[in-house]
Motif scaffolding. Structure first.
Motif, PDB file in Angstrom:
ATOM      1  N   VAL A  72      -0.356   5.760  -0.070  1.00 35.04           N
ATOM      2  CA  VAL A  72      -1.771   6.667  -0.173  1.00 35.04           C
ATOM      3  C   VAL A  72      -1.003   8.070   0.231  1.00 35.04           C
ATOM      4  CG1 VAL A  72      -2.071   5.098   2.553  1.00 35.04           C
ATOM      5  CG2 VAL A  72      -3.630   7.270   1.185  1.00 35.04           C
ATOM      6  N   HIS A 102      -2.484   3.559  -3.892  1.00 29.83           N
ATOM      7  CA  HIS A 102      -2.641   2.763  -4.432  1.00 29.83           C
ATOM      8  C   HIS A 102      -2.326   1.314  -3.900  1.00 29.83           C
ATOM      9  CE1 HIS A 102       1.983   2.929  -5.674  1.00 29.83           C
ATOM     10  NE2 HIS A 102       1.357   1.299  -5.462  1.00 29.83           N
ATOM     11  N   GLN A 103      -3.429   0.156  -3.913  1.00 30.72           N
ATOM     12  CA  GLN A 103      -2.872  -0.712  -3.606  1.00 30.72           C
ATOM     13  C   GLN A 103      -2.425  -2.093  -4.128  1.00 30.72           C
ATOM     14  OE1 GLN A 103      -6.758  -2.654  -1.808  1.00 30.72           O
ATOM     15  NE2 GLN A 103      -5.174  -4.624  -1.475  1.00 30.72           N
ATOM     16  N   VAL A 157      -3.543  -3.864  -9.694  1.00 32.40           N
ATOM     17  CA  VAL A 157      -3.490  -2.786  -8.873  1.00 32.40           C
ATOM     18  C   VAL A 157      -4.153  -2.059  -8.723  1.00 32.40           C
ATOM     19  CG1 VAL A 157      -2.227  -0.381  -8.515  1.00 32.40           C
ATOM     20  CG2 VAL A 157      -1.066  -2.402 -10.072  1.00 32.40           C
ATOM     21  N   VAL A 158      -4.847  -1.419  -7.513  1.00 32.68           N
ATOM     22  CA  VAL A 158      -6.408  -0.782  -6.714  1.00 32.68           C
ATOM     23  C   VAL A 158      -6.127   0.464  -6.291  1.00 32.68           C
ATOM     24  CG1 VAL A 158      -8.007  -0.670  -5.556  1.00 32.68           C
ATOM     25  CG2 VAL A 158      -6.854  -2.387  -6.323  1.00 32.68           C
ATOM     26  N   ASP A 159      -6.546   1.519  -6.774  1.00 26.42           N
ATOM     27  CA  ASP A 159      -6.535   3.019  -6.762  1.00 26.42           C
ATOM     28  C   ASP A 159      -7.630   2.499  -4.863  1.00 26.42           C
ATOM     29  OD1 ASP A 159      -6.892   5.554  -6.697  1.00 26.42           O
ATOM     30  OD2 ASP A 159      -8.130   6.185  -8.645  1.00 26.42           O
ATOM     31  N   LEU A 160      -7.224   3.422  -4.106  1.00 24.24           N
ATOM     32  CA  LEU A 160      -7.153   3.211  -3.049  1.00 24.24           C
ATOM     33  C   LEU A 160      -8.341   4.638  -2.533  1.00 24.24           C
ATOM     34  CD1 LEU A 160      -4.426   2.785  -0.477  1.00 24.24           C
ATOM     35  CD2 LEU A 160      -6.092   1.239  -1.587  1.00 24.24           C
ATOM     36  N   LYS A 161      -8.033   5.068  -3.320  1.00 23.25           N
ATOM     37  CA  LYS A 161      -8.986   7.192  -3.524  1.00 23.25           C
ATOM     38  C   LYS A 161     -10.249   6.471  -4.016  1.00 23.25           C
ATOM     39  CE  LYS A 161      -9.228  12.099  -4.846  1.00 23.25           C
ATOM     40  NZ  LYS A 161      -8.732  13.022  -5.348  1.00 23.25           N
ATOM     41  N   ARG A 162     -10.262   5.252  -5.058  1.00 24.14           N
ATOM     42  CA  ARG A 162     -12.118   5.023  -4.935  1.00 24.14           C
ATOM     43  C   ARG A 162     -12.502   3.807  -4.205  1.00 24.14           C
ATOM     44  NH1 ARG A 162     -13.335   6.619  -9.715  1.00 24.14           N
ATOM     45  NH2 ARG A 162     -11.786   7.484 -11.559  1.00 24.14           N
ATOM     46  N   GLN A 163     -11.459   3.630  -2.458  1.00 20.65           N
ATOM     47  CA  GLN A 163     -12.439   2.690  -2.100  1.00 20.65           C
ATOM     48  C   GLN A 163     -12.620   3.811  -0.834  1.00 20.65           C
ATOM     49  OE1 GLN A 163     -12.079  -0.616  -2.746  1.00 20.65           O
ATOM     50  NE2 GLN A 163     -11.472  -0.007  -4.912  1.00 20.65           N
ATOM     51  N   HIS A 209      -4.050  10.700  -3.774  1.00 18.97           N
ATOM     52  CA  HIS A 209      -3.880   9.251  -4.153  1.00 18.97           C
ATOM     53  C   HIS A 209      -3.345   8.409  -3.524  1.00 18.97           C
ATOM     54  CE1 HIS A 209       0.313  10.133  -5.011  1.00 18.97           C
ATOM     55  NE2 HIS A 209      -0.288  11.670  -4.985  1.00 18.97           N
ATOM     56  N   TRP A 245       1.123  -1.443  -0.018  1.00 18.85           N
ATOM     57  CA  TRP A 245       0.024   0.257  -0.226  1.00 18.85           C
ATOM     58  C   TRP A 245       1.059   1.089  -0.059  1.00 18.85           C
ATOM     59  CZ3 TRP A 245      -0.328  -3.926   3.248  1.00 18.85           C
ATOM     60  CH2 TRP A 245      -1.824  -4.875   3.033  1.00 18.85           C
TER      61      TRP A 245
END
Length: 220
Positions: free
Chosen positions: A101, A137-138, A144-150, A135, A99
């Motif tokens: 962030v 990511h994970q 790869v997952v965009d953490l801002k959208r989680q 911004h 992670w």
């Protein structure tokens, strides 16, 4: 009621109070840069911990104003920050997890003089920051997952911390300082009232940085 909406208002009020500090008090502009070593603390709904998480290193930056409240013993600081946090580990299937962030927000701190060493000052400091994700990511299972959208990272990050530092004047207008801080954020996961769910996600960090203060007080 969304409490997150009121946190910027509280910080703005405190900032306004500090800005209206009497002109007779010494004031400084400060700029700080350093390293932030962090990890995550995750507890699942049943109270189990996600183990084997390692710390990662990121940079941070802060800038703001420091105002003297009580002679040379007590100072109030307020400003803006940019912080990077992260963690590294693997799950039970031995898949790499990572992670990273990055947040930006506001700081409010108080430092208290402990002693003098020559011309320098040793002090202790307490601080609280409120920030929002910029911004991140994970990485999990090569995805790869965009953490801002989680949802877990959609709430404000409230981060109390404490530490100590040492400052030393370079000349009448400039002061150099080094500072160590450590802390643990409040949970990023919203608690549901009357629910026995033990799930929480916190960020743990230690930082060390160097800064420069410029005297902007009106000297007669």
């Amino acid at each position: 009621m969304n409490i997150d909406l009121y946190k910027p208002i509280v910080f703005s009020v405190l900032l306004s109070i500090a800005l209206n500090t009497q002109q007779s008090n010494a004031q400084h502009i400060y700029v700080e840069h350093g390293k932030n070593i962090s990890s995550f603390k995750y507890v699942d709904p049943e109270g189990g911990y996600l183990n084997n998480l390692l710390h990662t290193s990121n940079e941070y930056m802060e800038t703001g104003i420091k105002a003297r409240l009580i002679k040379e013993s007590l100072n109030l600081s307020f400003g803006a920050n940019y912080q990077g946090y992260g963690a590294l580990g693997n799950n039970q299937a031995e898949n790499l997890m990572r992670w990273e962030v990055f947040y930006a927000g506001l700081d409010l701190g108080i430092d208290i003089k402990l002693s003098t060493i020559g011309k320098g000052v040793l002090y202790t400091k307490g601080n609280i920051s409120w920030s929002r994700i910029l911004h991140g990511h994970q990485l999990l299972n090569n995805q790869v997952v965009d953490l801002k959208r989680q949802p877990d990272f959609s709430h404000s990050l409230v981060f109390p911390s404490y530490g100590f530092g040492f400052n030393h004047p370079i000349n009448n207008n400039l002061t150099l300082y080094v500072q160590y801080m450590r802390g643990k954020s409040l949970s990023l996961l919203e608690k549901i009232p009357y629910n026995s769910d033990k799930q929480e996600l916190r960020i743990i960090s230690e930082s060390i940085g160097f800064g420069l203060m410029v005297d902007i007080s009106n000297k007669k």
